[in-house]
Design a protein around this motif. Sequence first.
Motif, PDB file in Angstrom:
ATOM      1  N   VAL A   1     -21.196  65.863 106.015  1.00 33.16           N
ATOM      2  CA  VAL A   1     -19.854  65.442 105.621  1.00 33.16           C
ATOM      3  C   VAL A   1     -18.899  66.633 105.593  1.00 33.16           C
ATOM      4  O   VAL A   1     -17.792  66.572 106.135  1.00 33.16           O
ATOM      5  CB  VAL A   1     -19.878  64.746 104.243  1.00 33.16           C
ATOM      6  N   GLY A   2     -19.322  67.723 104.965  1.00 31.77           N
ATOM      7  CA  GLY A   2     -18.457  68.892 104.862  1.00 31.77           C
ATOM      8  C   GLY A   2     -18.056  69.452 106.217  1.00 31.77           C
ATOM      9  O   GLY A   2     -16.889  69.804 106.437  1.00 31.77           O
ATOM     10  N   SER A   3     -18.999  69.529 107.149  1.00 31.01           N
ATOM     11  CA  SER A   3     -18.678  70.064 108.475  1.00 31.01           C
ATOM     12  C   SER A   3     -17.730  69.136 109.231  1.00 31.01           C
ATOM     13  O   SER A   3     -16.876  69.590 109.994  1.00 31.01           O
ATOM     14  CB  SER A   3     -19.952  70.317 109.279  1.00 31.01           C
ATOM     15  N   ALA A   4     -17.865  67.820 109.005  1.00 25.37           N
ATOM     16  CA  ALA A   4     -16.942  66.865 109.629  1.00 25.37           C
ATOM     17  C   ALA A   4     -15.533  67.043 109.061  1.00 25.37           C
ATOM     18  O   ALA A   4     -14.534  66.966 109.795  1.00 25.37           O
ATOM     19  CB  ALA A   4     -17.434  65.442 109.418  1.00 25.37           C
ATOM     20  N   LEU A   5     -15.452  67.274 107.755  1.00 24.18           N
ATOM     21  CA  LEU A   5     -14.155  67.525 107.130  1.00 24.18           C
ATOM     22  C   LEU A   5     -13.506  68.787 107.699  1.00 24.18           C
ATOM     23  O   LEU A   5     -12.301  68.805 107.981  1.00 24.18           O
ATOM     24  CB  LEU A   5     -14.321  67.666 105.615  1.00 24.18           C
ATOM     25  N   VAL A   6     -14.315  69.829 107.875  1.00 23.03           N
ATOM     26  CA  VAL A   6     -13.791  71.076 108.433  1.00 23.03           C
ATOM     27  C   VAL A   6     -13.274  70.857 109.856  1.00 23.03           C
ATOM     28  O   VAL A   6     -12.181  71.313 110.213  1.00 23.03           O
ATOM     29  CB  VAL A   6     -14.874  72.181 108.411  1.00 23.03           C
ATOM     30  N   ARG A   7     -14.039  70.130 110.670  1.00 11.70           N
ATOM     31  CA  ARG A   7     -13.603  69.841 112.043  1.00 11.70           C
ATOM     32  C   ARG A   7     -12.265  69.100 112.040  1.00 11.70           C
ATOM     33  O   ARG A   7     -11.358  69.425 112.809  1.00 11.70           O
ATOM     34  CB  ARG A   7     -14.638  68.982 112.780  1.00 11.70           C
ATOM     35  N   LYS A   8     -12.150  68.105 111.168  1.00 17.63           N
ATOM     36  CA  LYS A   8     -10.926  67.301 111.119  1.00 17.63           C
ATOM     37  C   LYS A   8      -9.747  68.123 110.622  1.00 17.63           C
ATOM     38  O   LYS A   8      -8.632  68.043 111.171  1.00 17.63           O
ATOM     39  CB  LYS A   8     -11.158  66.082 110.221  1.00 17.63           C
ATOM     40  N   LEU A   9      -9.948  68.910 109.577  1.00 17.25           N
ATOM     41  CA  LEU A   9      -8.871  69.736 109.041  1.00 17.25           C
ATOM     42  C   LEU A   9      -8.360  70.730 110.089  1.00 17.25           C
ATOM     43  O   LEU A   9      -7.142  70.895 110.266  1.00 17.25           O
ATOM     44  CB  LEU A   9      -9.347  70.477 107.789  1.00 17.25           C
ATOM     45  N   LYS A  10      -9.280  71.375 110.798  1.00 12.33           N
ATOM     46  CA  LYS A  10      -8.887  72.329 111.847  1.00 12.33           C
ATOM     47  C   LYS A  10      -8.149  71.613 112.970  1.00 12.33           C
ATOM     48  O   LYS A  10      -7.151  72.116 113.495  1.00 12.33           O
ATOM     49  CB  LYS A  10     -10.119  73.058 112.379  1.00 12.33           C
ATOM     50  N   GLN A  11      -8.637  70.435 113.319  1.00 12.13           N
ATOM     51  CA  GLN A  11      -8.012  69.645 114.379  1.00 12.13           C
ATOM     52  C   GLN A  11      -6.570  69.288 114.020  1.00 12.13           C
ATOM     53  O   GLN A  11      -5.692  69.234 114.886  1.00 12.13           O
ATOM     54  CB  GLN A  11      -8.825  68.369 114.595  1.00 12.13           C
ATOM     55  N   GLU A  12      -6.331  69.058 112.726  1.00  9.85           N
ATOM     56  CA  GLU A  12      -4.988  68.680 112.268  1.00  9.85           C
ATOM     57  C   GLU A  12      -4.112  69.888 111.938  1.00  9.85           C
ATOM     58  O   GLU A  12      -2.986  69.719 111.456  1.00  9.85           O
ATOM     59  CB  GLU A  12      -5.107  67.770 111.036  1.00  9.85           C
ATOM     60  N   GLY A  13      -4.631  71.094 112.169  1.00 10.57           N
ATOM     61  CA  GLY A  13      -3.805  72.282 112.017  1.00 10.57           C
ATOM     62  C   GLY A  13      -3.868  72.981 110.677  1.00 10.57           C
ATOM     63  O   GLY A  13      -3.058  73.887 110.397  1.00 10.57           O
ATOM     64  N   PHE A  14      -4.821  72.603 109.822  1.00 13.32           N
ATOM     65  CA  PHE A  14      -5.003  73.306 108.548  1.00 13.32           C
ATOM     66  C   PHE A  14      -5.883  74.530 108.798  1.00 13.32           C
ATOM     67  O   PHE A  14      -7.028  74.398 109.230  1.00 13.32           O
ATOM     68  CB  PHE A  14      -5.649  72.381 107.518  1.00 13.32           C
ATOM     69  N   LYS A  15      -5.350  75.691 108.510  1.00 15.56           N
ATOM     70  CA  LYS A  15      -6.049  76.930 108.884  1.00 15.56           C
ATOM     71  C   LYS A  15      -6.531  77.760 107.695  1.00 15.56           C
ATOM     72  O   LYS A  15      -7.379  78.639 107.843  1.00 15.56           O
ATOM     73  CB  LYS A  15      -5.130  77.793 109.758  1.00 15.56           C
ATOM     74  N   ASN A  16      -6.002  77.486 106.511  1.00 23.57           N
ATOM     75  CA  ASN A  16      -6.301  78.314 105.338  1.00 23.57           C
ATOM     76  C   ASN A  16      -7.459  77.682 104.562  1.00 23.57           C
ATOM     77  O   ASN A  16      -7.300  77.259 103.415  1.00 23.57           O
ATOM     78  CB  ASN A  16      -5.050  78.440 104.473  1.00 23.57           C
ATOM     79  N   LEU A  17      -8.621  77.615 105.205  1.00 26.01           N
ATOM     80  CA  LEU A  17      -9.773  76.931 104.637  1.00 26.01           C
ATOM     81  C   LEU A  17     -10.701  77.926 103.948  1.00 26.01           C
ATOM     82  O   LEU A  17     -10.900  79.050 104.431  1.00 26.01           O
ATOM     83  CB  LEU A  17     -10.535  76.170 105.725  1.00 26.01           C
ATOM     84  N   ILE A  18     -11.276  77.495 102.827  1.00 26.89           N
ATOM     85  CA  ILE A  18     -12.150  78.356 102.026  1.00 26.89           C
ATOM     86  C   ILE A  18     -13.558  77.776 102.030  1.00 26.89           C
ATOM     87  O   ILE A  18     -13.738  76.582 101.776  1.00 26.89           O
ATOM     88  CB  ILE A  18     -11.641  78.440 100.567  1.00 26.89           C
ATOM     89  N   PHE A  19     -14.534  78.626 102.318  1.00 23.74           N
ATOM     90  CA  PHE A  19     -15.935  78.189 102.331  1.00 23.74           C
ATOM     91  C   PHE A  19     -16.808  79.176 101.564  1.00 23.74           C
ATOM     92  O   PHE A  19     -16.483  80.353 101.447  1.00 23.74           O
ATOM     93  CB  PHE A  19     -16.504  78.140 103.762  1.00 23.74           C
ATOM     94  N   ARG A  20     -17.943  78.671 101.098  1.00 23.29           N
ATOM     95  CA  ARG A  20     -19.032  79.515 100.619  1.00 23.29           C
ATOM     96  C   ARG A  20     -20.336  78.792 100.953  1.00 23.29           C
ATOM     97  O   ARG A  20     -20.468  77.594 100.695  1.00 23.29           O
ATOM     98  CB  ARG A  20     -18.976  79.746  99.102  1.00 23.29           C
TER      99      ARG A  20
END
Length: 306
Positions: free
Chosen positions: A16-35
Amino acid sequence: MEKDSRIYVAGHTGMVGSALVRKLKQEGFKNLIFRTSSELDLTEQQAVKNFFEEERPDYVFLAAAKVGGIMANNTYRGQFLYENLMIQNNVIHQSYVYGVKKLLFLASSCIYPKMAPQPIKEEYLLTGKLEPTNEPYAIAKIAGLKMCENYNRQYGRDFISVMPTNLYGPNDNYDPETAHVLPALLGKFHEAKEQNKPSVEVWGTGAPKREFLHVDDLAEACLHLMQTYSGNVSVNIGTGEDISIKDLADLIKKTTSYSGEISWDTTKPDGTPRKLLDVALIHSLGWKHSISLKEGIRTVYGERFL
């Protein structure tokens, strides 16, 4: 959410998390935080507090969880309850403490009563007994969504929760000991084809019916709700369509081009007889799934095994 918002995706390496990251990047959100889990143990209160103090995210997608199929849920009962409660408590509470603008919590459709009327409406929550095999996991998830609801009520937060149906897609778990039914069957049938096995054994009678949603559709729904929905009703996310396990096995057999037989081990549990979500609410909020089960299984099989 603004395109430059600081967005924390908890559980970004999972399905689920990786799908969210793919979608966010696709929509132009670039300031993503991961650990990763090795960098931040979400069950450790002080570690999570330190993380929020350092990173100060604006938005949080809480997709981190201890998950598994019937066998895993029934075997690691204490672990599923403890780890999920700790993850949720820490992330939701620190989101409140450090002023997160909005949080989306991923619950699960398994939180509904075992014998809930079908299709299952959001209002059926807490109206009957849970399925015994996944009760600890379900109780943890219920606590998480109630925590969101009551932090909203007491502290005026904007924490929402969603209840996805059964998921499948990229980065799924294919371990036969812990996988959910769809990826487990894909792995079984592929292995049987590769090894020319005469038959594939499947648990139960094949009679239960299940609903399946591609995880990329879920990610799209979550982003839509994060941008448009606020409220204390935990929103069902699904297709509104279900399929028997027998028909699912037949579909996977055809997809994998396996030519042997299917044998049913009726000594094994079926689980809940039927679990179909009522998706009228999310449809009214402007979202509907776009990936059919046949198309989704074909794509996932090609990506994972071919």
